[in-house]
Write a protein that holds these residues in place. Structure first.
Motif, short mmCIF file in Angstrom:
data_model
loop_
_atom_site.label_atom_id
_atom_site.label_comp_id
_atom_site.label_asym_id
_atom_site.label_seq_id
_atom_site.Cartn_x
_atom_site.Cartn_y
_atom_site.Cartn_z
N LYS A 114 22.30 -28.07 40.87
CA LYS A 114 22.65 -28.30 39.48
C LYS A 114 24.16 -28.13 39.29
O LYS A 114 24.82 -28.96 38.65
N GLU A 115 24.72 -27.09 39.88
CA GLU A 115 26.15 -26.80 39.74
C GLU A 115 27.01 -27.93 40.31
O GLU A 115 28.01 -28.34 39.72
N VAL A 118 26.71 -31.03 37.97
CA VAL A 118 27.48 -30.84 36.73
C VAL A 118 28.97 -30.97 37.01
O VAL A 118 29.70 -31.64 36.26
N LYS A 119 29.43 -30.37 38.10
CA LYS A 119 30.86 -30.45 38.46
C LYS A 119 31.29 -31.91 38.65
O LYS A 119 32.28 -32.35 38.07
N THR A 122 31.03 -34.04 35.23
CA THR A 122 31.86 -33.67 34.08
C THR A 122 33.35 -33.58 34.40
O THR A 122 34.16 -33.54 33.49
N GLU A 123 33.69 -33.58 35.69
CA GLU A 123 35.09 -33.39 36.05
C GLU A 123 35.71 -34.60 36.74
O GLU A 123 36.92 -34.64 36.93
N THR A 129 29.59 -36.29 28.65
CA THR A 129 29.69 -35.29 27.59
C THR A 129 28.64 -34.23 27.87
O THR A 129 27.75 -34.42 28.69
N GLU A 130 28.72 -33.13 27.16
CA GLU A 130 27.73 -32.06 27.34
C GLU A 130 26.33 -32.59 27.02
O GLU A 130 25.37 -32.30 27.73
N GLU A 131 26.22 -33.39 25.96
CA GLU A 131 24.92 -33.96 25.56
C GLU A 131 24.38 -34.89 26.65
O GLU A 131 23.19 -34.84 27.00
N GLU A 132 25.24 -35.74 27.21
CA GLU A 132 24.81 -36.65 28.28
C GLU A 132 24.36 -35.86 29.50
O GLU A 132 23.38 -36.21 30.15
N MET A 133 25.08 -34.78 29.80
CA MET A 133 24.74 -33.96 30.96
C MET A 133 23.38 -33.30 30.75
O MET A 133 22.53 -33.30 31.65
N GLU A 134 23.14 -32.76 29.56
CA GLU A 134 21.86 -32.14 29.25
C GLU A 134 20.73 -33.15 29.36
O GLU A 134 19.65 -32.85 29.90
#
Length: 167
Positions: A114-115, A118-119, A122-123, A129-134
């Motif tokens: 997951k980490e 996400v990295k 998002t980077e 966006t946070e919403e897209e990632m969720e």
């Protein structure tokens, strides 16, 4: 005597129904309007995956002359119907997705934590966006291992895409 509905009319009606249902999820007040920031989620929920630039082009077609921050269903429906009929903003092919995940899987283990996901999402590149990632994690993440087994996830994406439109 009523005219028989053609198969094309049925397809258009089915597509419009799908768009309206997706729109209604975000129309919290039942006013046939949604916050402009919700359009990306609505578009993705009907199986289209535009880039941010393509999404901005789409918004330009549906926003009022004087932007209010809201999009009306009557403006959105014909534009989005055309997008679905033309099969615009289709997902990336399965082999390309697999290659991309394999490139991120440095250990060649068949999964990404997951980490790590996400990295990367998002980077780098066009960041989520946070919403897209969720939204992605809710369907991609295996809750038992807290990792994305990407071959399974890609299969899920392919099945969802195949169910996307009436044949």
């Amino acid at each position: 005597m009523a005219k028989a509905e053609s198969s094309e009319d049925r397809v258009v009606a089915e597509i419009e129904k799908k768009i309206k249902e997706a729109f209604e999820v975000f129309d919290h007040e039942g006013s046939e309007t949604v916050d402009v920031r919700e359009i990306g989620s609505i578009v993705r929920s009907v199986g289209c995956f535009p880039t941010e630039a393509e999404l901005h082009e789409l918004l330009a077609k549906v926003e009022e002359e004087e932007p209010t921050g809201y999009v009306h269903l009557e403006k959105f429906l014909p534009v989005m119907t055309e997008v679905l009929l033309n099969r615009s903003y289709r997902p990336i092919p399965e082999d390309v997705l697999l290659h991309a995940f394999e490139a991120l899987d440095e250990n060649k283990s068949g999964y990404i934590t997951k980490e790590e996901l996400v990295k990367h999402m998002t980077e780098e590149g066009e960041p989520f966006t946070e919403e897209e990632m969720e939204e992605m994690l809710s369907s991609a993440l295996d809750p038992k291992t807290d990792a994305v087994h990407y071959r399974d996830y890609i299969l899920k994406l392919i099945v969802e895409d195949a169910d996307d439109l009436p044949q």
